[in-house]
Motif scaffolding. Sequence first.
Motif, PDB file in Angstrom:
ATOM      1  N   GLY A  86       0.782  -1.230   0.000  1.00  0.00           N
ATOM      2  CA  GLY A  86       0.000   0.000   0.000  1.00  0.00           C
ATOM      3  C   GLY A  86       0.810   1.274   0.000  1.00  0.00           C
ATOM      4  N   ARG A  87       0.613   2.089   1.029  1.00  0.00           N
ATOM      5  CA  ARG A  87       1.253   3.404   1.104  1.00  0.00           C
ATOM      6  C   ARG A  87       2.768   3.325   1.208  1.00  0.00           C
ATOM      7  NH1 ARG A  87      -1.699   6.608   5.644  1.00  0.00           N
ATOM      8  NH2 ARG A  87      -0.005   8.030   5.164  1.00  0.00           N
ATOM      9  N   ASN A 106       9.284   4.662  -8.519  1.00  0.00           N
ATOM     10  CA  ASN A 106       8.420   3.776  -9.305  1.00  0.00           C
ATOM     11  C   ASN A 106       7.340   3.104  -8.459  1.00  0.00           C
ATOM     12  OD1 ASN A 106       9.917   4.358 -11.632  1.00  0.00           O
ATOM     13  ND2 ASN A 106      11.395   2.772 -11.104  1.00  0.00           N
ATOM     14  N   LYS A 107       7.123   3.630  -7.255  1.00  0.00           N
ATOM     15  CA  LYS A 107       6.098   3.102  -6.333  1.00  0.00           C
ATOM     16  C   LYS A 107       6.255   1.602  -6.072  1.00  0.00           C
ATOM     17  CE  LYS A 107       3.012   6.745  -7.452  1.00  0.00           C
ATOM     18  NZ  LYS A 107       2.008   7.421  -6.835  1.00  0.00           N
ATOM     19  N   ASN A 119       4.724   1.448  -0.602  1.00  0.00           N
ATOM     20  CA  ASN A 119       5.218   1.465  -1.982  1.00  0.00           C
ATOM     21  C   ASN A 119       5.310   2.884  -2.531  1.00  0.00           C
ATOM     22  OD1 ASN A 119       5.696  -1.266  -2.436  1.00  0.00           O
ATOM     23  ND2 ASN A 119       3.577  -1.650  -2.988  1.00  0.00           N
ATOM     24  N   GLU A 120       4.349   3.717  -2.185  1.00  0.00           N
ATOM     25  CA  GLU A 120       4.295   5.078  -2.710  1.00  0.00           C
ATOM     26  C   GLU A 120       5.495   5.934  -2.303  1.00  0.00           C
ATOM     27  OE1 GLU A 120       0.529   6.716  -1.597  1.00  0.00           O
ATOM     28  OE2 GLU A 120      -0.557   5.007  -2.445  1.00  0.00           O
ATOM     29  N   ALA A 121       6.192   5.554  -1.247  1.00  0.00           N
ATOM     30  CA  ALA A 121       7.323   6.339  -0.751  1.00  0.00           C
ATOM     31  C   ALA A 121       8.613   6.076  -1.528  1.00  0.00           C
ATOM     32  CB  ALA A 121       7.548   6.046   0.730  1.00  0.00           C
TER      33      ALA A 121
END
Length: 171
Positions: A2-3, A10-11, A5-7
């Motif tokens: 989830g979140r 390329n997520k 990966n966003e950090a």
Amino acid sequence: LGRINEAFPNKVFPFSALHEFFCFNSEEVAASSAFIAGLLSSRVSKVATVVWIGSSIKVFPPSLKWFGIEPHCVVFLHVKKEKDISWAIHEALTCSSLSAVVGELPEMSITASRRFQLAIEDAGVGCFILRKNPKNLLTTAVSRWHIQPLPTSTEDRMPGLGHPRWKVDLL
């Protein structure tokens, strides 16, 4: 993830890399261990193995099932000397049949972290280092985390233990 990966670029969480977790008390060690188990659950299958290396038991193996990890998929290696822990982590990282290595290592030099990263790049194994009260901050870690436990609450607001909650800082 989830979140989380966003950090990352390329997520995508860079699993096959060196990640370090700063802990300043036993509660943070427990919270970081649980957080690592959560990260491992996205990668560990019923046959993949994780090696957890440290000087004492800090994880209750049956609790790993809560994170979707079968306890028999984790090999706990207890080593007395810090120098030997570093050696054991490096040797485990060279084994491409492992999914990940978790090490409890208070201090890590830049040389040791570079050796770990080179072994990771060769074998593709994830490495998570728990560092209690670290003094040396100069390492080649891809990410640095500080996990703090938060009070739990149940879904129905009744007394008891709820799902684990953490304050997660990606430093």
